[in-house]
Design an enzyme around this catalytic site. Structure first.
Site, PDB file in Angstrom:
ATOM      1  N   SER A  13      18.413  45.139 -20.810  1.00 10.79           N
ATOM      2  CA  SER A  13      19.743  45.745 -20.854  1.00 10.79           C
ATOM      3  C   SER A  13      19.687  47.152 -20.267  1.00 10.79           C
ATOM      4  O   SER A  13      18.651  47.818 -20.303  1.00 10.79           O
ATOM      5  CB  SER A  13      20.187  45.818 -22.317  1.00 10.79           C
TER       6      SER A  13
ATOM      7  N   TYR B 273      18.045  49.238 -30.180  1.00  4.54           N
ATOM      8  CA  TYR B 273      18.166  48.077 -29.292  1.00  4.54           C
ATOM      9  C   TYR B 273      17.527  48.375 -27.930  1.00  4.54           C
ATOM     10  O   TYR B 273      16.753  47.579 -27.406  1.00  4.54           O
ATOM     11  CB  TYR B 273      19.643  47.751 -29.135  1.00  4.54           C
TER      12      TYR B 273
ATOM     13  N   LYS C 147      14.221  46.571 -26.319  1.00  3.28           N
ATOM     14  CA  LYS C 147      14.251  45.910 -25.006  1.00  3.28           C
ATOM     15  C   LYS C 147      13.179  46.513 -24.089  1.00  3.28           C
ATOM     16  O   LYS C 147      12.488  45.789 -23.363  1.00  3.28           O
ATOM     17  CB  LYS C 147      15.632  46.048 -24.369  1.00  3.28           C
TER      18      LYS C 147
END
Lengths: 326, 326
Positions: free
Chosen positions: B125, B149, B153
């Site tokens: 992402s 997050y 990632k």
């Protein structure tokens, strides 16, 4: 009295740091007591509280975390060559225990009602970078490691930053240059020769040079390494503005420049002890390494290193050359 | 016949990919059979082989690895908002199972005498980035995530790259733009409104706009997302030259430009359904997000996305608008 923990305190940099803390303290920090932790210690190791243990036994890290040290230097790691040869050992030694230790610190943070937020200084490495490189690596250059060691260090940096952002710890990651001149014996690291070609001749021994003398690399002395760590321990971390991994200052020079500096210090007879003998494996590894940096953030934050390779040699002679023949 | 696995195959992107594979195949890949794996599926989910299971039960991933799929799409993840609220769940869901799954693939590689080297396409992402940003984020910009997050990632990317470098897998990480227009209902992601302000009005519903219309962001359609994944499945990975995380193409536009594109398509009455209602929390989160990219590597590698927001709206209307009122 405050308490400081050095994980990996038996290693070369850990010992340099322990000595520095003993002799120079930490500016503005007040009185403290230092605890070292490592798999073992050399016969001349400094430190009043030297613990022996293995951080890959995760309960060991949790027990240390429960002592709630004010400052924790996390230097424990296996070296790049070993992490590359032994894939399992690399990830399990260089990432898993750091993660488990951060979890243990977070548990202490929680148990303290949020009051306990230790400063954690993690030694990362310029191995987080992978080529191709710009002429000088800037502070915004991507981390695309080309070794397992570099990947492990970069993953640890992400955790240090996220646990800090959440307020569980107050951490930072220092991407150390290749430390040179390392005292003691040669080791199996591909970078070992950078120290060897200076150290061995100064001790009257031959040294093999496995690469072309045009190879350029990024260095700082063991004394600077200890200085970086001490500086990071008392740095106002708000000044990092959320980017908690730092490229540190160092000195970019070629092997030829290293050798000329040695000639200046010690003369032709000492330089003659360097024996060029190309090693394709070492040359290939070294060709993928960073050559130069523009570490503007770290300089602005007050981190300092040597400016000439002559200074690096002088530091070795002053701090580590036991039997001065000069 | 070759076999393809989509982990997270019940999600929106997983389903778009499954449909694309069903209808368009993979160029030059030959015949294949697709297996999906997820916690569950919607009532209209496509797929002949839909497995239900939980990758955070690590044995589940190991059992899937033992089937030796030729291509594995790893889309399983909890979303950014959830990873930020629930720190434990984030790391344990977004990092641990990926690592365990890579270990299981490596075990299969080893058991096969080195012959089994699956293509693994991991959905990363643009959350791996953290500000401040340049006007356009280039392919060499640092990853300094400001959410858990994003950190998770980025850590996964490091593992994908290292396991690939070692030859255990042949992996790559695709840093997806914010996918817009997402079909279905609004979710709790801070980015949800980017889709909501288009989707709800086109369905005759009001939509809240929680930020200024000057906010600029980076988008691609669900159709493009499926296209990225399909392209990555058959890409010659030598062309990645060791840098296995890619910033993907997308479209940079402001909310005002989104709204004008909607007006072009659907008129003033539809646009009037957008109700500005500032939400400080959402505005703060969104202000830390990337606004624009120069994804030169991915473009050179043949990845393609929309070039105008109008196209993105048209894709939604063609692919997902059930009850066309237009």
């Amino acid at each position: 009295m405050k308490r400081i923990l050095i994980l990996g305190g038996g290693g070369m940099v850990g010992q340099k740091l322990a000595k520095r803390l003993e002799t120079q303290g930490l500016p503005g920090f007040g009185d403290f007591r230092v605890t070292l932790h490592d798999l073992g210690y050399g016969p001349d190791a400094v430190g009043d509280d030297k613990r022996v243990g293995d951080l890959s036994v995760l309960a060991e890290g949790a027990a240390l975390a429960a002592e709630r040290f004010d400052v924790i230097f996390y230097l424990a790691s296996i070296v790049s060559g070993e992490a590359e040869t032994n894939f399992d050992l690399g990830w399990q030694t260089n990432l898993t225990p750091l993660w488990a230790f951060l979890e243990a610190l977070r548990a202490q943070h929680r148990a303290s009602g949020g009051e306990y937020v230790p400063r954690v200084v993690f030694t990362s490495s310029i191995a987080v970078f992978g080529g191709p490189y710009p002429e000088k690596i800037g502070d915004e250059f991507l981390t695309s490691p080309q070794t397992s060691y570099g990947a492990q260090k970069a993953a640890c940096e992400l955790m240090i930053q996220d646990y800090s952002r959440k307020g569980f710890i107050d951490g930072m990651s220092l991407r150390l240059p290749t430390i040179c001149v390392r005292p003691g014996k040669a080791n199996l690291a591909a970078s070992s020769f950078f120290s060897g070609i200076i150290r061995e001749p100064l001790n009257g021994l031959e040294a093999v040079l496995p690469v072309e003398d045009t190879v350029r690399h990024w260095h700082a002395s063991p004394r600077s390494a200890a200085g970086f760590l001490a500086h990071a321990a008392v740095l106002d971390s708000d000044r990092l503005e959320g980017r908690r991994a730092l490229n540190l200052p160092g000195l970019s020079c070629t092997v030829a420049e290293q050798i000329e500096a040695l000639r200046d210090v010690a003369g032709n007879n000492v330089v003659a002890l360097i024996k060029p003998q190309r090693d394709e494996a070492v040359a290939r590894i070294v060709s993928g390494w960073p050559r130069n940096f523009a570490p503007e953030r770290a300089l602005a934050l007050g981190f300092q290193a040597e400016e000439t390779f002559r200074e690096i040699i002088d530091v070795y002679i002053e701090d580590d050359l036991v039997d001065r023949k000069l």
